[in-house]
Design an enzyme around this catalytic site. Structure first.
Site, PDB file in Angstrom:
ATOM      1  N   TYR A   1      37.171-107.664  64.156  1.00  0.00           N
ATOM      2  CA  TYR A   1      37.270-106.207  64.250  1.00  0.00           C
ATOM      3  C   TYR A   1      35.960-105.533  63.834  1.00  0.00           C
ATOM      4  O   TYR A   1      35.546-104.536  64.435  1.00  0.00           O
ATOM      5  CB  TYR A   1      38.410-105.699  63.364  1.00  0.00           C
ATOM      6  CG  TYR A   1      39.784-106.042  63.870  1.00  0.00           C
ATOM      7  CD1 TYR A   1      40.416-105.240  64.816  1.00  0.00           C
ATOM      8  CD2 TYR A   1      40.465-107.156  63.394  1.00  0.00           C
ATOM      9  CE1 TYR A   1      41.689-105.544  65.285  1.00  0.00           C
ATOM     10  CE2 TYR A   1      41.745-107.464  63.849  1.00  0.00           C
ATOM     11  CZ  TYR A   1      42.347-106.664  64.798  1.00  0.00           C
ATOM     12  OH  TYR A   1      43.606-106.973  65.248  1.00  0.00           O
TER      13      TYR A   1
ATOM     14  N   ARG B   1      57.774 -99.716  62.983  1.00  0.00           N
ATOM     15  CA  ARG B   1      58.171 -98.670  63.925  1.00  0.00           C
ATOM     16  C   ARG B   1      59.541 -98.882  64.550  1.00  0.00           C
ATOM     17  O   ARG B   1      60.060 -97.973  65.195  1.00  0.00           O
ATOM     18  CB  ARG B   1      57.117 -98.558  65.034  1.00  0.00           C
ATOM     19  CG  ARG B   1      55.771 -98.058  64.532  1.00  0.00           C
ATOM     20  CD  ARG B   1      54.752 -98.019  65.643  1.00  0.00           C
ATOM     21  NE  ARG B   1      54.411 -99.366  66.103  1.00  0.00           N
ATOM     22  CZ  ARG B   1      53.622 -99.614  67.146  1.00  0.00           C
ATOM     23  NH1 ARG B   1      53.116 -98.607  67.849  1.00  0.00           N
ATOM     24  NH2 ARG B   1      53.357-100.870  67.493  1.00  0.00           N
TER      25      ARG B   1
ATOM     26  N   ARG C   1      55.994-107.604  59.694  1.00  0.00           N
ATOM     27  CA  ARG C   1      56.113-106.180  60.055  1.00  0.00           C
ATOM     28  C   ARG C   1      57.533-105.663  59.838  1.00  0.00           C
ATOM     29  O   ARG C   1      58.001-104.799  60.575  1.00  0.00           O
ATOM     30  CB  ARG C   1      55.694-105.916  61.511  1.00  0.00           C
ATOM     31  CG  ARG C   1      54.232-106.152  61.805  1.00  0.00           C
ATOM     32  CD  ARG C   1      53.856-105.491  63.134  1.00  0.00           C
ATOM     33  NE  ARG C   1      52.565-105.993  63.601  1.00  0.00           N
ATOM     34  CZ  ARG C   1      52.350-106.531  64.798  1.00  0.00           C
ATOM     35  NH1 ARG C   1      53.345-106.642  65.664  1.00  0.00           N
ATOM     36  NH2 ARG C   1      51.161-106.947  65.139  1.00  0.00           N
TER      37      ARG C   1
ATOM     38  N   ASP D   1      47.448-102.525  55.504  1.00  0.00           N
ATOM     39  CA  ASP D   1      46.840-102.960  56.756  1.00  0.00           C
ATOM     40  C   ASP D   1      45.757-103.979  56.433  1.00  0.00           C
ATOM     41  O   ASP D   1      45.116-103.884  55.382  1.00  0.00           O
ATOM     42  CB  ASP D   1      46.233-101.772  57.504  1.00  0.00           C
ATOM     43  CG  ASP D   1      45.867-102.127  58.932  1.00  0.00           C
ATOM     44  OD1 ASP D   1      44.714-102.563  59.165  1.00  0.00           O
ATOM     45  OD2 ASP D   1      46.718-101.998  59.823  1.00  0.00           O
TER      46      ASP D   1
ATOM     47  N   ARG E   1      56.463 -91.867  58.278  1.00  0.00           N
ATOM     48  CA  ARG E   1      55.110 -91.817  58.836  1.00  0.00           C
ATOM     49  C   ARG E   1      54.784 -90.413  59.328  1.00  0.00           C
ATOM     50  O   ARG E   1      53.653 -89.930  59.143  1.00  0.00           O
ATOM     51  CB  ARG E   1      54.961 -92.828  59.959  1.00  0.00           C
ATOM     52  CG  ARG E   1      53.585 -92.774  60.614  1.00  0.00           C
ATOM     53  CD  ARG E   1      53.305 -93.935  61.513  1.00  0.00           C
ATOM     54  NE  ARG E   1      52.063 -93.733  62.251  1.00  0.00           N
ATOM     55  CZ  ARG E   1      51.467 -94.646  62.994  1.00  0.00           C
ATOM     56  NH1 ARG E   1      51.992 -95.852  63.089  1.00  0.00           N
ATOM     57  NH2 ARG E   1      50.355 -94.379  63.623  1.00  0.00           N
TER      58      ARG E   1
END
Length: 356
Positions: free
Chosen positions: A154, A31, A27, A77, A40
């Site tokens: 998921y 963020r 990552r 992703d 973003r």
């Protein structure tokens, strides 16, 4: 193709000597970087960011402008494949990823298409091509996917889960149905990774994020065997041009001996296992990637330095180590601490390896 200026990552994954231990961060485009948050916001949503190749390229390159990293990793992703299979991926504020059409029974599994990576997932391949061109040989580009088991959690749960009750219910009541789903996802993942290779990915990583939620037997039956099928099905080339594959099962430290049977080139380690002990257990059949606790980056520079030295000393002088965190970097980490981490890994490992 442009000649690669920094090939430390690829050399380490092939267990060849390097002048210093390469480092990249799971990552690393994320963020914790203010420039990422700005991009973003401009994109309007996370999925727009993923599906716009120029923006995906921009955020992929942002950490390389700040830090002396030894690799870029494709910004995307793991859930792009289930989305392309028609499950309707969206992100709920504060809840993470969700699917509008989760897989609920065998009929739903049978209806699932195997997406064409150059059609339904063309935006990912365009991002790979764009990033490779913009990197211009500075560092290698890592492509990636989720493991079939992780993607299936998921798809069946409809989003994130803590107990995995729905998919484990399916596993224990109708294992054939779950194997059918995993077979189909494996086909999709294999095609997806081969398309990333064709588009320019120079190394690959399989994120088995939820493999550690399984029992040892279930891990071998419902996760490991499908990663083996993927790796066997990859068009990786040969010799020094062969595309290396990193296989990472979070919480999988008990099963390292099983993991090295898949044909992977490296095992990713989380922070729950000592990297020196891991090396003793698997020998030098594969490289190791990891494995600092991301939480260490909240600490002082002295703490970060000590942890870096502990991990590098535990691995030792041998080739085949890629420094990384044990999982993705946290949102609220100070970027200055990341710079200190990267520089410390390079400086200390250069001294360590020079004395070997």
């Amino acid at each position: 193709m442009t000649e690669l200026k920094n090939d430390r990552l690829l050399r380490a994954l092939r267990r060849q000597p390097v002048d210093r231990t390469p480092i990249w961060i799971m990552r690393q485009a994320g963020r914790y970087l203010p420039e990422y948050l700005k991009t973003r916001a401009e994109a309007g949503s996370f999925m727009n960011l993923c599906k716009t190749p120029e923006l995906a390229c921009e955020v992929t390159l942002q950490p390389l402008r700040r830090f002396d990293l030894d690799a870029a990793i494709l910004f995307s992703d793991i859930l792009t494949i289930p989305d392309a299979m028609g499950l309707g991926l969206y992100f709920e504020q504060g809840e993470g990823p969700r699917f509008e059409n989760p897989v609920t029974d065998r009929k739903a599994i049978d209806r699932l298409p195997v997406p064409d990576p150059e059609q339904e997932l063309r935006y990912v391949m365009d991002a790979v091509r764009t990033i490779r061109a913009e990197l211009n040989g500075k560092v290698p580009l890592i492509g990636f996917t989720g493991s079939p088991w992780t993607l299936a959690t998921y798809m069946v749960e409809g989003g994130s889960s803590k107990e995995f009750a729905t998919i484990k219910g399916l596993m224990y009541t109708d294992p054939d149905a779950l194997h059918s789903l995993l077979d189909k996802v494996t086909q999709a993942v294999t095609a997806y990774l081969n398309a990333q290779i064709a588009a320019g990915a120079q190394a690959l990583m399989i994120f088995d994020t939820w493999g550690g939620a399984l029992t040892p037997t279930a891990y071998r039956d419902f996760s490991l065997q499908y990663m083996r099928k993927i790796i066997t099905g990859l068009d990786r080339g040969a010799g020094d041009e062969r595309i290396p594959v990193v296989q990472f099962t979070k919480g999988g430290g008990l099963w390292l001996e099983d993991q090295i049977t898949t044909g992977c080139d490296a095992l990713g380690l989380d922070w729950t296992i000592d990297i020196g002990q891991a090396r003793q257990r698997v020998g030098y059949q594969v490289a190791l990637q990891g494995n600092m606790d991301p939480g260490v980056l909240y600490g002082s520079h002295d703490l970060i330095r000590r942890e870096v030295q502990t991990i590098l000393d535990a691995f030792g002088h041998h080739p085949g180590h890629v420094f990384n965190l044990g999982h993705g970097i946290h949102q609220h980490i100070d970027p200055d601490n990341v710079k200190f981490l990267v520089d410390t890994v390079h400086k200390y490992s250069a001294t360590l390896l020079a004395g070997s």
